[in-house]
Write a protein that holds these residues in place. Structure first.
Motif, PDB file in Angstrom:
ATOM      1  N   PHE A 105       0.793  -1.188  -0.138  1.00 42.79           N
ATOM      2  CA  PHE A 105      -0.018  -0.093  -0.075  1.00 42.79           C
ATOM      3  C   PHE A 105       0.885   1.138   0.021  1.00 42.79           C
ATOM      4  O   PHE A 105       1.574   1.420   1.021  1.00 42.79           O
ATOM      5  CB  PHE A 105      -0.802   0.092   1.239  1.00 42.79           C
ATOM      6  N   GLY A 106       0.794   1.918  -1.010  1.00 47.40           N
ATOM      7  CA  GLY A 106       1.678   3.108  -1.187  1.00 47.40           C
ATOM      8  C   GLY A 106       3.195   2.837  -1.941  1.00 47.40           C
ATOM      9  O   GLY A 106       3.516   1.933  -1.997  1.00 47.40           O
ATOM     10  N   PRO A 107       3.778   4.147  -2.205  1.00 48.05           N
ATOM     11  CA  PRO A 107       4.932   3.896  -3.008  1.00 48.05           C
ATOM     12  C   PRO A 107       6.082   3.343  -2.344  1.00 48.05           C
ATOM     13  O   PRO A 107       6.710   2.678  -2.926  1.00 48.05           O
ATOM     14  CB  PRO A 107       5.098   5.367  -3.650  1.00 48.05           C
ATOM     15  N   TRP A 108       5.978   3.690  -1.312  1.00 51.58           N
ATOM     16  CA  TRP A 108       7.266   3.101  -0.129  1.00 51.58           C
ATOM     17  C   TRP A 108       7.287   1.599  -0.149  1.00 51.58           C
ATOM     18  O   TRP A 108       8.184   0.912  -0.498  1.00 51.58           O
ATOM     19  CB  TRP A 108       7.076   3.608   1.242  1.00 51.58           C
ATOM     20  N   ALA A 109       6.076   1.012  -0.131  1.00 52.38           N
ATOM     21  CA  ALA A 109       5.919  -0.516   0.017  1.00 52.38           C
ATOM     22  C   ALA A 109       5.907  -1.279  -1.252  1.00 52.38           C
ATOM     23  O   ALA A 109       6.693  -2.035  -1.387  1.00 52.38           O
ATOM     24  CB  ALA A 109       4.471  -0.788   0.749  1.00 52.38           C
ATOM     25  N   VAL A 110       5.719  -0.416  -2.589  1.00 54.25           N
ATOM     26  CA  VAL A 110       6.069  -1.031  -3.656  1.00 54.25           C
ATOM     27  C   VAL A 110       7.441  -1.177  -3.959  1.00 54.25           C
ATOM     28  O   VAL A 110       7.861  -2.023  -4.569  1.00 54.25           O
ATOM     29  CB  VAL A 110       5.234   0.041  -4.672  1.00 54.25           C
ATOM     30  N   GLU A 111       8.052   0.144  -3.683  1.00 51.97           N
ATOM     31  CA  GLU A 111       9.460   0.228  -4.039  1.00 51.97           C
ATOM     32  C   GLU A 111      10.178  -1.186  -3.077  1.00 51.97           C
ATOM     33  O   GLU A 111      11.261  -1.644  -3.242  1.00 51.97           O
ATOM     34  CB  GLU A 111      10.347   1.298  -3.418  1.00 51.97           C
ATOM     35  N   THR A 112       9.678  -1.112  -1.924  1.00 52.74           N
ATOM     36  CA  THR A 112      10.183  -2.453  -0.653  1.00 52.74           C
ATOM     37  C   THR A 112       9.945  -3.737  -1.774  1.00 52.74           C
ATOM     38  O   THR A 112      11.145  -4.363  -1.788  1.00 52.74           O
ATOM     39  CB  THR A 112       9.477  -2.308   0.317  1.00 52.74           C
ATOM     40  N   LEU A 113       8.802  -3.921  -2.016  1.00 58.70           N
ATOM     41  CA  LEU A 113       8.446  -5.271  -2.706  1.00 58.70           C
ATOM     42  C   LEU A 113       9.462  -5.427  -4.081  1.00 58.70           C
ATOM     43  O   LEU A 113       9.881  -6.576  -4.382  1.00 58.70           O
ATOM     44  CB  LEU A 113       7.216  -5.525  -3.297  1.00 58.70           C
ATOM     45  N   ARG A 114       9.394  -4.405  -4.743  1.00 58.05           N
ATOM     46  CA  ARG A 114      10.224  -4.529  -5.873  1.00 58.05           C
ATOM     47  C   ARG A 114      11.801  -4.898  -5.747  1.00 58.05           C
ATOM     48  O   ARG A 114      12.426  -5.742  -6.385  1.00 58.05           O
ATOM     49  CB  ARG A 114      10.287  -3.019  -6.622  1.00 58.05           C
ATOM     50  N   ARG A 115      12.444  -4.253  -4.682  1.00 61.64           N
ATOM     51  CA  ARG A 115      13.699  -4.485  -4.312  1.00 61.64           C
ATOM     52  C   ARG A 115      14.086  -5.760  -3.721  1.00 61.64           C
ATOM     53  O   ARG A 115      14.965  -6.459  -4.122  1.00 61.64           O
ATOM     54  CB  ARG A 115      14.279  -3.501  -3.243  1.00 61.64           C
ATOM     55  N   ALA A 116      12.863  -6.392  -3.241  1.00 59.29           N
ATOM     56  CA  ALA A 116      13.399  -7.533  -2.458  1.00 59.29           C
ATOM     57  C   ALA A 116      13.261  -8.875  -3.194  1.00 59.29           C
ATOM     58  O   ALA A 116      13.989  -9.923  -2.815  1.00 59.29           O
ATOM     59  CB  ALA A 116      12.106  -7.541  -1.178  1.00 59.29           C
ATOM     60  N   ASP A 117      12.439  -8.735  -4.479  1.00 55.24           N
ATOM     61  CA  ASP A 117      12.480  -9.829  -5.353  1.00 55.24           C
ATOM     62  C   ASP A 117      11.960 -10.981  -4.769  1.00 55.24           C
ATOM     63  O   ASP A 117      12.752 -12.124  -5.024  1.00 55.24           O
ATOM     64  CB  ASP A 117      13.528  -9.795  -5.979  1.00 55.24           C
ATOM     65  N   LEU A 118      10.765 -11.114  -4.192  1.00 54.55           N
ATOM     66  CA  LEU A 118      10.356 -12.512  -3.290  1.00 54.55           C
ATOM     67  C   LEU A 118       9.629 -13.330  -4.063  1.00 54.55           C
ATOM     68  O   LEU A 118       9.061 -14.327  -3.394  1.00 54.55           O
ATOM     69  CB  LEU A 118       9.742 -11.895  -2.218  1.00 54.55           C
ATOM     70  N   TRP A 164       6.431 -13.038  -7.763  1.00 52.59           N
ATOM     71  CA  TRP A 164       5.831 -12.453  -8.860  1.00 52.59           C
ATOM     72  C   TRP A 164       4.927 -11.411  -8.180  1.00 52.59           C
ATOM     73  O   TRP A 164       4.111 -11.353  -7.817  1.00 52.59           O
ATOM     74  CB  TRP A 164       5.036 -13.535  -9.475  1.00 52.59           C
ATOM     75  N   THR A 165       5.589 -10.241  -8.708  1.00 52.30           N
ATOM     76  CA  THR A 165       5.068  -8.864  -8.195  1.00 52.30           C
ATOM     77  C   THR A 165       4.270  -8.102  -9.302  1.00 52.30           C
ATOM     78  O   THR A 165       4.816  -8.014 -10.574  1.00 52.30           O
ATOM     79  CB  THR A 165       6.219  -7.848  -7.680  1.00 52.30           C
ATOM     80  N   VAL A 166       3.102  -7.758  -8.942  1.00 57.17           N
ATOM     81  CA  VAL A 166       2.249  -7.194 -10.016  1.00 57.17           C
ATOM     82  C   VAL A 166       1.884  -5.701  -9.577  1.00 57.17           C
ATOM     83  O   VAL A 166       1.426  -5.596  -8.542  1.00 57.17           O
ATOM     84  CB  VAL A 166       0.873  -7.842 -10.069  1.00 57.17           C
ATOM     85  N   GLY A 167       1.964  -4.920 -10.404  1.00 59.96           N
ATOM     86  CA  GLY A 167       1.507  -3.498 -10.106  1.00 59.96           C
ATOM     87  C   GLY A 167       3.016  -2.687  -9.698  1.00 59.96           C
ATOM     88  O   GLY A 167       2.743  -1.385  -9.367  1.00 59.96           O
ATOM     89  N   ALA A 168       4.113  -2.998  -9.556  1.00 62.43           N
ATOM     90  CA  ALA A 168       5.308  -2.463  -9.289  1.00 62.43           C
ATOM     91  C   ALA A 168       5.888  -1.887 -10.643  1.00 62.43           C
ATOM     92  O   ALA A 168       6.040  -2.601 -11.747  1.00 62.43           O
ATOM     93  CB  ALA A 168       6.134  -3.322  -8.657  1.00 62.43           C
TER      94      ALA A 168
END
Length: 170
Positions: A151-164, A166-170
């Motif tokens: 939820f929000g840009p900070w969290a999106v960037e966190t998911l993108r960097r973590a590469d855990l 399949w991320t959708v919306g990042a």
């Protein structure tokens, strides 16, 4: 208590699930997930009790006895909601808060999951099942996949960097 009990007409039976010895609905997020995320949160409103140990890197934590639903939520929130009725209330509160990461079982058929999906900025379907921690320190591999909701840009960037996964919306 018998595994079967009679209901209705004589001869009719319904299976009743019994909780195994040591069963619990209290399972906490493993430190390995936070190591992969490599961020610090402002709040965990559904924190593990102190005796479990605090694996969540958060500045403020509300364990169950502090009723995180009735307290203020500020900043980047980590949420692994409790199971049961309160869990749905936590999920809805996180959607409304709109800043942080939330971990849910990948149970796409549930209304709460669908609301979280509709309200999230991005989601990550984890590639591996997590090993959760019980309040007595035991660990157990989840029998289902998990989803991280950003939820929000900070969290999106966190998911993108973590590469855990399949991320959708990042």
């Amino acid at each position: 208590m018998s595994a079967l009990r009679r209901v209705g007409p004589v001869g009719a039976a319904m299976t009743v699930h019994e909780r195994p010895v040591g069963a619990t609905v209290e399972w906490y997020t493993p430190r390995s997930l936070f190591d992969a995320l490599d961020v610090r949160f402002d709040l965990d409103p559904a924190a593990a009790p102190e005796w479990v140990g605090h694996y969540v890197p958060a500045n403020c934590m509300y364990p169950k006895y502090e009723d995180g639903l009735s307290r203020d939520w500020k900043g980047h929130v980590w949420l692994n909601p409790p199971y049961g009725r309160d869990g749905v209330r936590f999920i809805d509160r996180m959607i409304a808060h709109g800043d942080g990461l939330m971990l849910l079982p990948s149970r796409t058929e549930t209304a709460a999951y669908q609301r979280a999906l509709a309200g999230a900025t991005a989601v990550c379907f984890l590639r591996d099942r997590l090993w959760f921690i019980r309040d007595d320190g035991a660990t157990g591999r989840s029998s289902f996949g998990s989803t991280l909701f950003a939820f929000g840009p900070w969290a999106v960037e966190t998911l993108r960097r973590a590469d855990l996964g399949w991320t959708v919306g990042a």
